[in-house]
Design an enzyme around this catalytic site. Structure first.
Site, PDB file in Angstrom:
ATOM      1  N   GLU A 183      -9.258 -17.699 -78.083  1.00 22.24           N
ATOM      2  CA  GLU A 183      -8.388 -16.588 -77.695  1.00 22.24           C
ATOM      3  C   GLU A 183      -7.988 -15.756 -78.905  1.00 22.24           C
ATOM      4  O   GLU A 183      -7.283 -16.237 -79.794  1.00 22.24           O
ATOM      5  CB  GLU A 183      -7.115 -17.086 -77.010  1.00 22.24           C
ATOM      6  CG  GLU A 183      -6.204 -15.926 -76.595  1.00 22.24           C
ATOM      7  CD  GLU A 183      -4.849 -16.373 -76.083  1.00 22.24           C
ATOM      8  OE1 GLU A 183      -4.177 -15.557 -75.427  1.00 22.24           O
ATOM      9  OE2 GLU A 183      -4.441 -17.513 -76.352  1.00 22.24           O
ATOM     10  N   GLU A 282       0.934 -15.143 -68.086  1.00 23.44           N
ATOM     11  CA  GLU A 282       1.574 -15.530 -69.339  1.00 23.44           C
ATOM     12  C   GLU A 282       2.475 -14.386 -69.778  1.00 23.44           C
ATOM     13  O   GLU A 282       2.153 -13.626 -70.683  1.00 23.44           O
ATOM     14  CB  GLU A 282       0.533 -15.849 -70.414  1.00 23.44           C
ATOM     15  CG  GLU A 282       1.163 -16.469 -71.657  1.00 23.44           C
ATOM     16  CD  GLU A 282       0.155 -16.743 -72.756  1.00 23.44           C
ATOM     17  OE1 GLU A 282      -0.274 -17.897 -72.897  1.00 23.44           O
ATOM     18  OE2 GLU A 282      -0.205 -15.784 -73.483  1.00 23.44           O
TER      19      GLU A 282
END
Length: 310
Positions: A183, A282
């Site tokens: 990520e 998120e």
């Protein structure tokens, strides 16, 4: 085209509740079918698995341990001199998956008493087809450029360390049929010293490693801040994306909060491009988490799915 599937990131959502079991129950009651937890290591994985099953959820994503937070670490994958700690943390993450987060049902009925020593844990346990489809993925955190170091000066060394660790991780994960994720995290706002900060950098590293069980984690919040061009980047990189995460920019609130991004457009784009993985929520709720889910209820209603309470 299939509707998107959403997972509740319980390291962010339901902060009004104490402990992941309570947050799992709340996520299930809110209509989510899956959850993700950044660092679940403070609680026994069996207890989290039991809470997830009772809530009707699957856990689809966890991170490798961050390292020593008191010393400013935020992942270890690319950090020189911390290779042994990264690999130990990877073993811990895989063990958590095996002991509970993947489902806890082993066909061979072998029991694992306690968390045990990672060096002696069983390998190659046989899982039912249903459990193999639970799609648990592990975010292999790259970590930060060492304090006081010049990013350009250490970039080459850090990439070499990262490549070595990723090749090792791919082998470990392949033995358990697991997928690892990379990520990029933005260095303009969130983490100025993070090593991996653009999709282009991450994709180039994945190409050098060349392992099919390593994929890209696309957090649209970070991608917008670092590079913009979301339509082009989604279309270019989606074939190697294993997980998506969302939050509004710049405030990191709900997708329908004020900001730069049109999530009705982006969700449609992901559908049109054939994305079938989970979309992780998120974000930082602006108030009560459940009350802030009107954006998700609207999405479900437009796709013909009733939400919790209907």
């Amino acid at each position: 085209m299939a509707p998107l599937r959403f997972s509740a990131n319980l390291s962010w959502l339901f902060p009004e509740l104490s402990g992941f079991p309570a947050r799992l129950r709340a996520a299930g009651s809110s209509g989510f079918e899956a959850a993700e937890i950044g660092w679940p290591y403070a609680e026994p994985p069996e207890a989290l698995a039991r809470a997830a099953r009772e809530a009707g959820l699957r856990v689809v994503l966890i991170n490798t341990p961050p390292g020593d937070r008191e010393k400013g670490e935020n992942g270890l994958g690319a950090v020189p001199g911390r290779q042994a700690a990264f690999r130990e943390g990877l073993e811990q993450a895989v063990l958590d998956v095996e002991l509970g987060l993947r489902g806890g049902c082993l066909l061979d009925q072998r029991s694992i008493a306690g968390r045990g020593a990672v060096a002696t844990r069983p390998r190659g346990l046989v899982y039912s087809a249903a459990i193999m489809r639970l799609e648990v993925k592990i975010h292999l955190m790259a970590g930060r450029v060492p304090k006081g170091a010049d990013r350009a000066a250490v970039r080459g060394e850090m990439e070499i360390v990262f490549l070595e660790n990723l090749r090792h991780a791919a082998e470990v994960l392949a033995q358990e049929n697991l997928v690892g994720l990379l990520e990029p995290i933005n260095t303009r706002i969130t983490d100025p010293r993070y090593f991996l900060d653009t999709p282009q950098q991450a994709a180039a590293i994945l190409q050098k490693v060349g392992r099919p069980n390593l994929q890209l984690q696309m957090d649209l919040f970070h991608w917008q801040i670092m590079d913009g061009n979301l339509t082009g980047n989604v279309r270019e990189f989606l074939p190697i994306v294993g997980h998506v995460q969302v939050a509004q920019v710049p405030g990191r609130g709900e997708p329908d909060s004020p900001g730069e991004l049109s999530f009705s457009y982006l969700f449609q784009l992901l559908e049109d491009e054939g994305y079938t993985g989970f979309v992780g929520c998120e974000y930082q709720p602006r108030g009560d988490t459940a009350e802030g889910l009107s954006w998700l209820h609207s999405y479900w209603e437009m796709r013909g799915r009733p939400h919790a309470g209907q």
